[in-house]
Scaffold this active site. Structure first.
Site, short mmCIF file in Angstrom:
data_model
loop_
_atom_site.label_atom_id
_atom_site.label_comp_id
_atom_site.label_asym_id
_atom_site.label_seq_id
_atom_site.Cartn_x
_atom_site.Cartn_y
_atom_site.Cartn_z
NE ARG A 111 -3.83 0.68 2.01
CZ ARG A 111 -5.03 0.74 2.60
NH1 ARG A 111 -5.18 1.47 3.70
NH2 ARG A 111 -6.05 0.10 2.12
CG HIS A 138 -8.55 0.02 -2.55
ND1 HIS A 138 -7.78 -1.07 -2.19
CD2 HIS A 138 -9.13 0.46 -1.39
CE1 HIS A 138 -7.88 -1.27 -0.88
NE2 HIS A 138 -8.69 -0.35 -0.37
CD GLN A 141 -13.03 -1.67 -0.28
OE1 GLN A 141 -12.23 -1.56 0.64
NE2 GLN A 141 -14.25 -2.15 -0.09
CG ASP A 233 -13.41 6.51 -0.63
OD1 ASP A 233 -13.30 6.41 0.62
OD2 ASP A 233 -12.43 6.42 -1.39
CB CYS A 273 -13.97 1.45 0.53
SG CYS A 273 -13.51 3.20 0.61
NE ARG A 301 -10.38 -5.16 1.05
CZ ARG A 301 -9.57 -4.17 1.41
NH1 ARG A 301 -10.08 -3.08 1.92
NH2 ARG A 301 -8.25 -4.24 1.23
N1 NVA Z 1 -9.88 6.62 -1.19
C1 NVA Z 1 -9.45 6.29 0.14
C2 NVA Z 1 -9.69 4.85 0.41
C3 NVA Z 1 -9.30 4.36 1.77
C4 NVA Z 1 -9.50 2.90 1.95
C5 NVA Z 1 -7.98 6.64 0.30
O1 NVA Z 1 -7.21 6.43 -0.65
O2 NVA Z 1 -7.60 7.14 1.35
N1 CP Z 2 -11.13 0.01 2.86
C1 CP Z 2 -9.85 -0.07 3.26
O1 CP Z 2 -8.93 -0.33 2.45
O2 CP Z 2 -9.67 0.13 4.58
P1 CP Z 2 -8.28 0.30 5.34
O3 CP Z 2 -7.69 1.61 4.90
O4 CP Z 2 -8.63 0.27 6.78
O5 CP Z 2 -7.38 -0.85 4.96
#
Ligand code: NVA
Ligand code: CP
Length: 316
Positions: A111, A138, A141, A233, A273, A301
């Site tokens: 990530r 993602h 997800q 989101d 998400c 997930r």
């Molecule tokens: N769009 C959000 C998703 C978090 C799971 C981010 O990138 O922070």
């Molecule tokens: N939805 C998601 O990816 O959550 P986290 O950021 O908690 O992993």
């Protein structure tokens, strides 16, 4: 391994975006996820002795816990790796990190904000690399999202999903997901926060195969009209926190609330998400209301990722 599991075409591949996978492969992964969810005990040794390295440059609750628990439930092991403690955080090249980790672990999950960095890691790693969120996509997800929608609606093809909010990584993966399964996706964003044009075009090209209609609009009502699924989101994703105040103003008309949701089908389901900001992108009565399936979605997930791990790591 159960006959429902069909992993041959996945073995050794990376999982960076759903656009890299064929529609029948996405369907197979979803079938496998359902099979694993229903018959958990049968897969308790499926990844015995295998290790997943998990590099987290950004915070996570769901992704970290579901991948780690998923590996344990499959008989394998996961390592949490923070760039703050790794040499990559002190400037060790991605190439060296990829090559070295490939000598220890059976797959790498990462990530990080930069999608290019993940592609570079995948290029040099000899083991599968799984994208656990970048600024572009993602995909894990989106697999959980498809699984959740399928469980609640018993179908994917022909449904309409409305995404209201920021044209971000999650929106991009929903476009890719819709394109692959034949689900229409309408994205409504404020002006200036539309989805990436290149990704939109790639998804539209992919949608030609399944007949999915993909739309980017600035009209939230148009997007939500007759939708089977409403999705939102956060307005400021990780890496964009400094824009939070400005975004609060720009996104004001893009909250998913009872008034907006009234335009959807009566039996719509609501997805997010998570993490969510009640009172910003979604009102509390929607996310905590009867249409919301966000905790099923979070649970999925685990099941979707177990299917992905099994697919990439077993040659059955
Ligand atoms: N769009 C959000 C998703 C978090 C799971 C981010 O990138 O922070
Ligand atoms: N939805 C998601 O990816 O959550 P986290 O950021 O908690 O992993």
């Amino acid at each position: 391994m159960n006959a429902a599991i069909e992993n041959k075409t996945f073995y050794g591949r990376d999982f960076l975006t759903l656009l890299d996978y064929k529609p029948n492969e996405i369907e197979a992964l979803l079938r496998n996820a359902l099979e694993i969810k229903q018959n958990k005990a049968q897969y308790a040794d499926a990844l015995k002795g295998q290790s997943l390295g998990m590099i987290f440059e950004n915070a996570s609750t769901r992704t970290r816990v579901s991948f780690e628990v998923g590996m344990t439930q499959l008989g394998g092991h996961a390592l949490f790796l923070s760039p703050r403690d790794m040499q990559i955080g002190r400037g060790e090249p991605v190439k060296d990190t990829a090559n070295v980790l490939s000598r220890y672990v059976d797959a790498i999950m990462i990530r990080t904000n930069s999608h290019e960095l993940v592609c570079e890691l995948a290029e040099h790693a000899s083991v599968p690399v799984i994208n656990a969120l970048t600024d572009a996509y993602h995909p894990c997800q989106a697999m959980a999202d498809l699984l959740t929608i399928y469980e609640h609606k018993k179908v994917l093809k022909g449904l309409k999903l409305a995404y209201v909010g920021d044209g971000n990584n999650v929106a991009h993966s929903l476009l890719a997901a819709g394109a692959k399964v034949g689900m229409d996706v309408s994205i409504a964003t404020p002006v200036g926060y539309e989805v990436d044009k290149d990704i939109f075009e790639k998804a539209k090209k992919a949608a030609e195969e399944t007949g999915a209609t993909l739309i980017q609009t600035n009209d939230a009502k148009e997007a939500v009209k007759d939708a089977d699924v409403i999705y939102t989101d956060v307005w400021a994703s990780m890496g964009y926190e400094q824009e939070q105040d400005e975004r609060m103003k720009q996104f004001n008309e893009y909250q998913v609330n009872t008034e907006l949701a009234a335009l959807a089908k009566d039996d719509f389901i609501f997805l997010h998400c998570l993490p969510a900001h009640r009172g910003e992108e979604v009102s509390a009565d929607i996310i905590d209301g009867t249409h919301s399936v966000v905790y099923d979605q979070a649970e999925n997930r685990l099941h979707a990722q177990k299917a992905i791990l099994l697919a990439l790591l077993t040659n059955s």
